[in-house]
Scaffold this motif. Structure first.
Motif, mmCIF file in Angstrom:
data_model
loop_
_atom_site.group_PDB
_atom_site.id
_atom_site.type_symbol
_atom_site.label_atom_id
_atom_site.label_comp_id
_atom_site.label_asym_id
_atom_site.label_seq_id
_atom_site.Cartn_x
_atom_site.Cartn_y
_atom_site.Cartn_z
ATOM 1 N N GLU A 1 19.739 4.550 -0.265
ATOM 2 C CA GLU A 1 20.246 5.805 -0.802
ATOM 3 C C GLU A 1 19.351 6.312 -1.926
ATOM 4 O OE1 GLU A 1 24.586 7.564 -2.169
ATOM 5 O OE2 GLU A 1 24.134 5.439 -2.409
ATOM 6 N N LYS A 2 19.179 7.621 -1.990
ATOM 7 C CA LYS A 2 18.367 8.202 -3.058
ATOM 8 C C LYS A 2 19.049 8.009 -4.405
ATOM 9 C CE LYS A 2 15.822 11.708 -0.491
ATOM 10 N NZ LYS A 2 15.494 13.157 -0.388
ATOM 11 N N ARG A 3 18.299 7.506 -5.360
ATOM 12 C CA ARG A 3 18.832 7.253 -6.700
ATOM 13 C C ARG A 3 18.124 8.163 -7.697
ATOM 14 N NH1 ARG A 3 21.740 3.038 -8.481
ATOM 15 N NH2 ARG A 3 21.357 2.008 -6.490
ATOM 16 N N THR A 4 18.888 8.936 -8.430
ATOM 17 C CA THR A 4 18.343 9.841 -9.439
ATOM 18 C C THR A 4 18.444 9.186 -10.805
ATOM 19 O OG1 THR A 4 19.144 11.716 -8.115
ATOM 20 C CG2 THR A 4 18.497 12.171 -10.399
ATOM 21 N N LYS A 5 17.379 9.308 -11.584
ATOM 22 C CA LYS A 5 17.333 8.710 -12.918
ATOM 23 C C LYS A 5 17.375 9.807 -13.967
ATOM 24 C CE LYS A 5 14.514 5.457 -15.656
ATOM 25 N NZ LYS A 5 13.270 4.634 -15.635
ATOM 26 N N LYS B 1 17.200 15.321 -7.003
ATOM 27 C CA LYS B 1 17.755 14.197 -6.244
ATOM 28 C C LYS B 1 16.666 13.212 -5.853
ATOM 29 C CE LYS B 1 21.036 13.068 -2.620
ATOM 30 N NZ LYS B 1 22.036 13.606 -1.655
ATOM 31 N N THR C 1 21.826 6.451 -13.997
ATOM 32 C CA THR C 1 21.377 6.708 -12.635
ATOM 33 C C THR C 1 22.530 7.337 -11.870
ATOM 34 O OG1 THR C 1 21.994 4.488 -11.881
ATOM 35 C CG2 THR C 1 19.705 4.823 -12.609
ATOM 36 N N HIS C 2 22.203 7.996 -10.763
ATOM 37 C CA HIS C 2 23.232 8.621 -9.941
ATOM 38 C C HIS C 2 22.895 8.438 -8.461
ATOM 39 C CE1 HIS C 2 25.349 11.793 -7.729
ATOM 40 N NE2 HIS C 2 26.274 11.666 -8.655
ATOM 41 N N THR C 3 23.904 8.035 -7.697
ATOM 42 C CA THR C 3 23.815 8.024 -6.246
ATOM 43 C C THR C 3 25.075 8.673 -5.690
ATOM 44 O OG1 THR C 3 24.898 5.863 -6.004
ATOM 45 C CG2 THR C 3 22.486 5.865 -6.235
ATOM 46 N N HIS D 1 27.931 5.779 -5.534
ATOM 47 C CA HIS D 1 28.560 5.240 -6.741
ATOM 48 C C HIS D 1 28.695 6.249 -7.880
ATOM 49 C CE1 HIS D 1 27.105 1.152 -5.137
ATOM 50 N NE2 HIS D 1 28.420 1.197 -5.008
ATOM 51 N N THR E 1 25.951 5.706 -13.134
ATOM 52 C CA THR E 1 25.960 4.345 -13.683
ATOM 53 C C THR E 1 25.176 4.352 -14.987
ATOM 54 O OG1 THR E 1 26.030 3.329 -11.481
ATOM 55 C CG2 THR E 1 25.307 1.929 -13.303
#
Length: 214
Positions: A2-6, A144, A186-188, A191, A194
């Motif tokens: 899954e793509k994780r945005t920081k 994203k 971070t964002h997915t 979830h 986080t």
């Protein structure tokens, strides 16, 4: 995967309002000499990050911090009013010691449950939190899977993090961020947000910090 945005969150460097114990709000306080050194230390720490854009409060102490970071890493900077500091109305620029004497009941609310503070003409923390959370959510789609940064103020960063994480009120005093500190979210899609890192000041070794607990 899954793509994780920081999302890198930076509190601006030190300014005279920090040293003098004043309510800063949207009063203009430029970075002082130590604040510039702090911003330079942040820039060194972030120079190798793949930051697509730095979104900054329009106030000069935040904007200058963002510009110093951007110059070192070759990043873009964009002022975004959604990340401006809380507006404190008649408390703007006032010394905290004076406010405590002049408005003892309101000051006690500030110390115990600031989310319930209602200063005439000022923003509330609920209003600040709403615009900050909306702002960060709006930036997720264009970035994203990438990285972006926000340079802002104590009065916004703390309610923004609390709102994103769904913390119950009162939450303002449960989160702490120093000048020129780094926090990371971070964002997915799976979830949501986080909190990966909070109030990292390792890069500020050898520089003084004004710690503010009121």
């Amino acid at each position: 995967m899954e793509k994780r945005t920081k999302i890198i969150i930076v509190r601006h460097g030190e300014c005279p309002g920090n040293i003098e114990g004043r309510v800063r709000g949207r009063t203009e306080f430029p970075l002082n000499e130590n604040g510039i050194k702090q911003a330079e230390a942040v820039a060194e720490a972030l120079k190798n990050e793949a930051i697509e854009c730095i979104y900054t409060s329009p106030l000069s102490r935040a904007k200058k911090t963002a510009e110093i970071i951007a110059e070192k890493g070759g990043f873009k900077v964009k002022a975004d009013a959604r990340f401006d500091n809380m507006f404190f109305g008649p408390w703007e620029g006032r010394k905290k010691d004076d406010l405590a004497k002049e408005f003892p009941e309101d000051w006690n609310t500030w110390l115990t449950s600031p989310e319930n503070l209602h200063v005439p003409g000022a923003e509330t923390f609920d209003e600040v939190q709403a615009r900050a959370v909306a702002g960060i959510n709006d930036l997720l789609l264009p970035h994203k899977g990438g990285t972006f940064a926000i340079v802002s103020h104590r009065g916004l960063i703390k309610p923004m993090i609390a709102g994103i994480l769904g913390m119950q009120k009162p939450s303002f005093w449960k989160i702490y961020v120093d000048n020129a500190s780094l926090s990371v979210l971070t964002h997915t899609d799976l979830h949501g947000f986080t909190l990966m890192e909070l109030n990292n000041t390792c890069h500020l070794k050898g520089l003084s910090l004004v710690q503010e607990f009121i």
